[in-house]
Design a protein around this motif. Structure first.
Motif, PDB file in Angstrom:
ATOM      1  N   LEU A 205       0.848  -1.198   0.000  1.00  0.00           N
ATOM      2  CA  LEU A 205       0.000   0.000   0.000  1.00  0.00           C
ATOM      3  C   LEU A 205       0.883   1.248   0.000  1.00  0.00           C
ATOM      4  N   ILE A 207       4.004   1.530  -1.038  1.00  0.00           N
ATOM      5  CA  ILE A 207       4.706   1.663  -2.320  1.00  0.00           C
ATOM      6  C   ILE A 207       3.777   2.273  -3.370  1.00  0.00           C
ATOM      7  N   GLN A 208       2.481   1.914  -3.300  1.00  0.00           N
ATOM      8  CA  GLN A 208       1.523   2.427  -4.278  1.00  0.00           C
ATOM      9  C   GLN A 208       0.936   3.771  -3.882  1.00  0.00           C
ATOM     10  N   ARG A 210      -0.894   4.550  -1.388  1.00  0.00           N
ATOM     11  CA  ARG A 210      -2.220   4.537  -0.767  1.00  0.00           C
ATOM     12  C   ARG A 210      -2.074   4.766   0.728  1.00  0.00           C
TER      13      ARG A 210
ATOM     14  N   GLY B  56      12.425   2.548  -2.944  1.00  0.00           N
ATOM     15  CA  GLY B  56      11.026   2.154  -2.858  1.00  0.00           C
ATOM     16  C   GLY B  56      10.708   0.947  -3.735  1.00  0.00           C
ATOM     17  N   SER B  78      -1.606  -6.974  -2.605  1.00  0.00           N
ATOM     18  CA  SER B  78      -1.944  -5.542  -2.681  1.00  0.00           C
ATOM     19  C   SER B  78      -1.920  -5.020  -4.116  1.00  0.00           C
ATOM     20  N   LEU B  80       0.857  -5.539  -6.445  1.00  0.00           N
ATOM     21  CA  LEU B  80       2.186  -5.394  -7.055  1.00  0.00           C
ATOM     22  C   LEU B  80       2.625  -6.720  -7.689  1.00  0.00           C
TER      23      LEU B  80
END
Lengths: 422, 338
Positions: A205, A207-208, A210, B56, B78, B80
């Motif tokens: 989450l 990393i994205q 969110r 990241g 999630s 990825l």
């Protein structure tokens, strides 16, 4: 540089999640963006003999807040610490109460069905209703919940219908898949194996970009599993937005806490990993809610993980295959009956004038009825689909498995399980 | 059609290229593992990737294999596409639970709701004079696990193409890297991205007398044996590179054995319930009536992988492979007990 504090430049400010940097650390140093500095291999040890601060290095706010706190708001007499009672509209207190009563009604009916041969092995949660409902109540729909198997109360709050959960426990594949729109993981049978997943979802989450959080629960037995430590350690290192709820119900089947760990205060594992540890009365729904709400807010705002230990008691059997009389005295169970999470909440509600005895009775009856209706729906849905056996293993079936599937379907046809003409 | 520019790469460089391309073209791809960032991995497969794509997306993790695989599965849930590295395949045993309970099962457990689109990369195999637990070949464990795919390249070019395919695959892939040949030779690898279909074997040499099946680092040794057999005996060997252990390309194997009537299977891992046993079972099912001799296997033995002073005696070599082929060819079908 006496305390290693200036080795790296300051970390993400409180309230700011390091969205780009999945490592959850400052970008300085290794990336060459900060000033060159001599790295110390380890935090300094004070000269002589002195007590040591828990966090010696420059770390994100989460680690600096890696303290141990206790919370109890509503005692077993139904008396609350008024200043700490969650600020909620009256109707919401009643909804929380109803969720706890429904959990117990479901529990009783499932045991009943299991004894009658209508249900598979079931893990009841009698006595743990405040822990169950309190932990998921502050979750938002976009947040994630990763339950252990004694979590049907929490799952119902999250939107798993009771007939769906009955399918699950009765051995139907459909029961394991989260219902559409429910952002949950299925529960884990192998103890503690779901915690690394919860941490991974939380890292994903972040990393994205969110800003949702993950809440995962597990038991005192699971706390001995290596995967649990690895998950907590990862979460702290990556400042992952995850709340670990440790339901300490005193027993892992027959194994008591003193045989499980040398440190009775399991919440202490939080600071040991670099995250706050909060120990709450797990039969006090206000304490559980408060700890989890604060932990979720911290997680969503980039403050990293928290360990919440809810101290509760499993009043009933481990599973329907268990006989607790072998390993514990009735007197111990009776002592905990006086600490019933539902009874104390009802006393408080009655004292506040939010409900009366007749109202409690009406809620109890309504919940019983709701469970019976769910049972009827379950019976209507309780149809196995053996022909689906190969349908979910891969996205599309590899050639070699098509051959096996044909063999299997031929077996079903021969047995008359599926139409021989198909 | 213009030929794409070629570069002579080692397998390490080719794998690095595939990872770099995946990170570049798919924002959901991320890498995690021990020492893969600043250090570029102990074999330098991820060299320079953290510098280029940031911390990241290329994450140095704590030293915890179960945590690495479990976190990768969670990341896949999630949304990825993580590529996790376990430093040596011997250490994947500490992640066995996460691979078996979660990585392999989550799609089925949730009825396609949470497919696990991830790759677990790990170097395997012997011959590099390493300490204990650094030389095992236990691909059979993963081939035995429903829900996984298992892929083993044998050259720089097919390593790059298979890793690209594994990352794009909708299912979890165990990607075993033959570290013995990480830098053993260079091969032309095109500039333009390419993939190979997972589940397909490749016929490396066409032949008529005997089918020789190998994969990973053993392919080179099998190739040497095939060359010797041609030069010294005039034997025409059909050499098959399995590439995909699971799913296994039964059709290519069976068609070849139907033509040649003889077969020898080579791998490093222990013999019992090894990949060769599965190949032979499939030959029984699909080409039995064409066999002119029993299928032979040249494999590791059912002992622990030896300490490295002894490893070359344990590993299949071109001579032992050639000997097995000669025995297969010399087999007299009339010599049967009555």
């Amino acid at each position: 540089m006496k305390h290693g504090g200036t080795v790296r430049s300051s970390a993400a400010r409180p309230g700011e999640r390091a969205a780009v940097d999945g490592a959850g650390r400052t970008q300085a140093g290794a990336n060459g963006q900060g000033p060159p500095a001599v790295k110390e291999a380890a935090a300094p040890v004070p000269f002589g003999r002195r007590s040591i601060d828990l966090v010696a290095r420059d770390r994100p706010a989460a680690a600096r807040a890696a303290t141990l706190t206790g919370i109890s708001i509503l005692n077993e007499s139904g008396i609350a610490h008024d200043a700490l009672v969650p600020d909620l509209p009256p109707a919401e207190f009643l909804r929380i109460h109803r969720a706890m009563v429904l959990t117990r009604a479901f529990d009783g009916r499932m045991l009943n069905m299991q004894r009658q041969g209508q249900m598979g092995t079931f893990a009841p949660g009698y006595g743990q209703e405040a822990t169950q409902i309190g932990q998921v109540w502050p979750l938002r729909a976009e947040d994630w919940f990763s339950p252990s198997y004694r979590s049907f109360g929490a799952q119902i709050v999250r939107g798993w219908t009771m007939d769906h959960l009955m399918l699950l426990w009765a051995g139907f594949h459909e029961g394991f898949a989260p219902p559409p729109g429910v952002n949950d993981l299925p529960f884990s049978i192998v103890i503690g194996s779901h915690l690394p997943l919860a941490t991974g979802v939380a890292m994903g989450l972040t990393i994205q970009g969110r800003r949702d959080a993950v809440l995962v629960n597990f038991g005192d037995g699971a706390s001995s599993e290596g995967a649990v430590h690895e998950a907590m350690n990862f979460a702290a290192v990556f400042t992952a937005p995850v709340v670990f709820v440790l339901e300490n119900n005193g027993y892992a089947i027959s194994t008591t806490l003193e045989h499980q760990t040398g440190q009775d205060i399991l919440a202490a594992r939080g600071p040991a990993c670099g995250m706050p540890g909060v120990r709450v009365d797990g039969n006090d729904v206000f304490a559980v809610m408060t700890a989890c709400r604060e932990a979720l807010e911290r997680a969503r705002s980039g403050g990293g993980p928290t360990l919440v230990e809810a101290v509760t008691y499993r009043m009933g059997v481990h599973t329907t295959a268990d006989d607790p009389k072998v390993y514990r005295d009735d007197a111990e169970v009776e002592a905990w009956r006086a600490r019933c999470p539902i009874a104390r909440f009802e006393k408080w509600l009655v004292g506040r004038g939010l409900i009366d005895e007749a109202g409690v009775q009406a809620v109890t009856e309504a919940c019983e009825l709701e469970v019976l209706e769910a049972r009827d729906r379950f019976r209507g849905r309780a149809v196995a689909h053996p022909e689906e056996l190969f349908d979910f293993v891969y996205e599309s079936l590899p050639e070699e498995l098509r051959e096996q599937r044909e063999e299997y379907l031929a077996r079903l046809r021969a047995k008359g399980v599926i139409d021989p003409a198909t | 059609m213009a030929e794409s520019t070629m570069h002579q790469l080692t397998m390490v460089e080719a794998l690095n290229l595939a990872l770099c391309e995946a990170l570049e073209h798919d924002p959901t791809v991320c890498l995690l593992g021990q020492d893969i960032g600043v250090n570029g991995g102990v074999f330098r497969v991820t060299k320079g990737l953290q510098e280029r794509f940031g911390r990241g997306r290329v994450m140095d993790t704590p030293l915890a294999e179960c945590g690495i695989v479990g976190a990768a599965v969670g990341m896949a849930i999630s949304g990825l596409r993580p590529v996790a590295e376990i430093q040596f395949s011997g250490f994947t045993m500490q992640a066995f639970d996460q691979i078996e309970q979660n990585m392999a099962r989550f799609r089925n457990r949730t009825r396609h709701r949470y497919p696990i689109r991830m790759v677990l990369r790990t170097p395997y195999g012997g011959g590099i004079r390493a300490v204990e637990h650094h030389s095992e070949s236990r691909e059979a464990y993963w081939a035995h696990t429903p829900g996984l795919k298992v892929v083993i390249p044998s050259s720089p070019r097919n390593a790059r193409a298979l890793l690209a395919a594994a990352i794009a695959d909708p299912d979890p892939v165990i990607f075993y890297e033959p570290k013995l040949i990480y830098r053993a030779f260079r091969e032309d690898v095109p500039d333009a991205p390419e993939t190979l279909p997972i589940g397909r074997a490749r016929i490396v040499l066409e032949g008529t007398d005997v089918t020789l099946i190998a994969y990973g680092a053993m392919l080179r040794r099998a190739r040497e044996a095939a060359d010797d057999l041609r030069d010294l005996d005039g034997t025409s060997v059909e050499l098959i590179d399995l590439l995909s252990i699971s799913p296994m390309d039964t059709q290519t194997i069976a068609e070849s054995v139907r033509r040649t009537g003889r077969c020898v299977v080579v791998h490093e891992g222990p013999r019992t319930c090894g990949i060769a046993a599965e190949v032979i079972a499939r030959i029984n099912e699909h080409a039995f009536e064409h066999l002119l001799a029993p299928v032979r296997r040249v494999t590791g033995f059912d002992v622990h992988f030896p300490y490295f002073q002894t490893e070359e005696h344990y590993l299949p070599d071109p001579d032992s492979i050639a000997r097995a082929v000669r025995e297969t060819i010399a087999w007299d079908p009339t010599h049967r007990p009555r």
